[in-house]
Enzyme design. Structure first.
Site, PDB file in Angstrom:
ATOM      1  N   GLU A   1       4.940  -3.659   8.397  1.00 18.46           N
ATOM      2  CA  GLU A   1       5.539  -2.887   7.305  1.00 18.46           C
ATOM      3  C   GLU A   1       5.010  -1.461   7.259  1.00 18.46           C
ATOM      4  O   GLU A   1       5.159  -0.765   6.249  1.00 18.46           O
ATOM      5  CB  GLU A   1       5.269  -3.584   5.956  1.00 18.46           C
TER       6      GLU A   1
ATOM      7  N   ASP B   1       2.853   2.520   4.058  1.00 19.43           N
ATOM      8  CA  ASP B   1       2.842   1.057   4.123  1.00 19.43           C
ATOM      9  C   ASP B   1       3.532   0.511   2.876  1.00 19.43           C
ATOM     10  O   ASP B   1       3.279   0.988   1.750  1.00 19.43           O
ATOM     11  CB  ASP B   1       1.391   0.568   4.194  1.00 19.43           C
ATOM     12  N   ILE B   2       4.417  -0.471   3.054  1.00 17.19           N
ATOM     13  CA  ILE B   2       5.098  -1.087   1.911  1.00 17.19           C
ATOM     14  C   ILE B   2       4.101  -1.962   1.153  1.00 17.19           C
ATOM     15  O   ILE B   2       3.425  -2.815   1.739  1.00 17.19           O
ATOM     16  CB  ILE B   2       6.292  -1.940   2.379  1.00 17.19           C
TER      17      ILE B   2
END
Length: 361
Positions: free
Chosen positions: A282, A239-240
């Site tokens: 994301e 996950d960003i």
């Protein structure tokens, strides 16, 4: 005389295969470039016909072909000047008139009428039944009327010797080639459309990675194979970090750039045998066959470092990027959903521990 099928005019947008408008897309530009090539090729063929009919002793048909050359060159100029409909109609007019004059002057057995057959697939493919049926019937009426006129009057300017046989053979070869080219054209159109639909159904439109549904399909195939071989499998969910802040501070266009950049890192750092997907927002997910938990953690660490090193800026202002990872082992008795739940819990541990790290779960 050229095939009307590859340059189909219609007052209504074609239903199965829409003729693209010039400038509207790469496909549109390619289509009209092809139409121009058809016009030039047909003009070149009619140059040959001009010489042939002079040699066969039929000046009237030679001059008909000279007029055809002018019409094709005119169609080329019209399409080049974006007057597409006028250019296509001029090509069709040439085929209709040339077929009629050739049949009436030389006789039905010369084969000039073969070119009218090329209208049938062009009409049917380019129009819905509402328009196609009347147009085909009108073409049939024209065709039968031309046949009746030829039978009634006979050849008005017959060719001497074996001239008619030579012309018929030449027409047969050309029409066979045109039908083959027509079939190839529409086959390629179908394949391109199928490929586009397949990509839309299986790939994420922004990043080009597999979408969530297709990931499940590919992962299912991979796990079925793995259960037979018993090799280790790992799952990586990433996950960003602070992605919402990227969107809020720099806009969604920048957010899209970040997603594409991260997807590029994942595609480079993971193997071809790994199944990678944009999981949602994301988040990204990778299934790694023939990979232990330890090796998957090492890969996640390499990806983490590579993402941290991505240089991306907004009008000179650097946009820092980091990612958090949850890594788990997929046991032989596991189903995919249970492994994803474990990876998700490991990801949250990474987030709660300060982000920008990989955690095994």
């Amino acid at each position: 005389m050229a095939s009307p099928a590859s340059t189909t005019p219609t007052a209504h947008p074609p239903r199965p295969f829409a003729v693209p408008q010039r400038g509207s897309s790469v496909a549109g530009k390619a289509y009209w470039a092809m139409a121009q090539r058809v016009a030039l090729t047909a003009a070149a063929i009619d140059c040959g016909y001009f010489v042939l009919f002079l040699w066969l002793g039929s000046p009237p048909l030679a001059w008909v072909n000279l007029a055809s050359i002018a019409m094709y060159l005119g169609a080329y100029q019209l399409i080049q000047r974006r007057r597409n409909t006028a250019g296509i109609l001029l090509i069709w007019l040439e085929v209709i008139v040339h077929s009629a004059l050739g049949s009436l002057l030389v006789g039905w057995d010369s084969g000039f009428h073969y070119y009218l057959w090329l209208f049938i697939p062009a009409i049917v493919i380019a129009n819905s039944g509402r328009y196609a049926a009347p147009m085909v019937l009108a073409l049939l009426a024209y065709y039968l009327g031309l046949r009746f006129a030829c039978d009634h009057w006979g050849a008005l300017a017959p060719l001497p010797g074996k001239g008619q046989q030579i012309v018929n053979t030449l027409h047969t070869c050309l029409v066979f080639g045109m039908f083959a080219a027509l079939a190839a054209f529409y086959r390629r159109t179908i394949l391109i459309a199928e490929n586009r639909l397949l990509k839309q159904a299986t790939l994420d439109g922004l990043t080009g990675l597999n979408n969530r549904a297709h990931f499940h399909t590919l992962a299912g195939h991979t796990l079925t194979r793995i259960q037979r071989t018993g090799e280790p499998v790992a799952l990586v969910l990433c996950d960003i970090d602070h992605f919402k802040q990227v969107n809020d501070r720099h806009g969604h266009a920048m957010g899209d750039r970040v997603l594409v950049a991260v997807a590029g890192v994942l595609a480079r750092k993971l193997r071809e045998s790994d199944v990678i997907a944009r999981w949602g927002g994301e988040e990204f997910l990778a299934l790694m066959p023939a990979s232990s938990l330890e090796s998957a953690l090492e890969v996640a660490e390499r990806i983490r470092v590579a993402v941290e090193q991505v240089e991306i800026s907004d009008q000179g202002t650097p946009v820092p990027l980091t990612m958090s990872f949850g890594v788990t082992r997929v046991a032989g008795s596991d189903d995919l959903q249970a492994a994803i739940v474990r990876a998700d819990k490991a990801l949250y541990q990474s987030k709660n521990s300060g982000r920008n790290r990989a955690t095994a779960g």
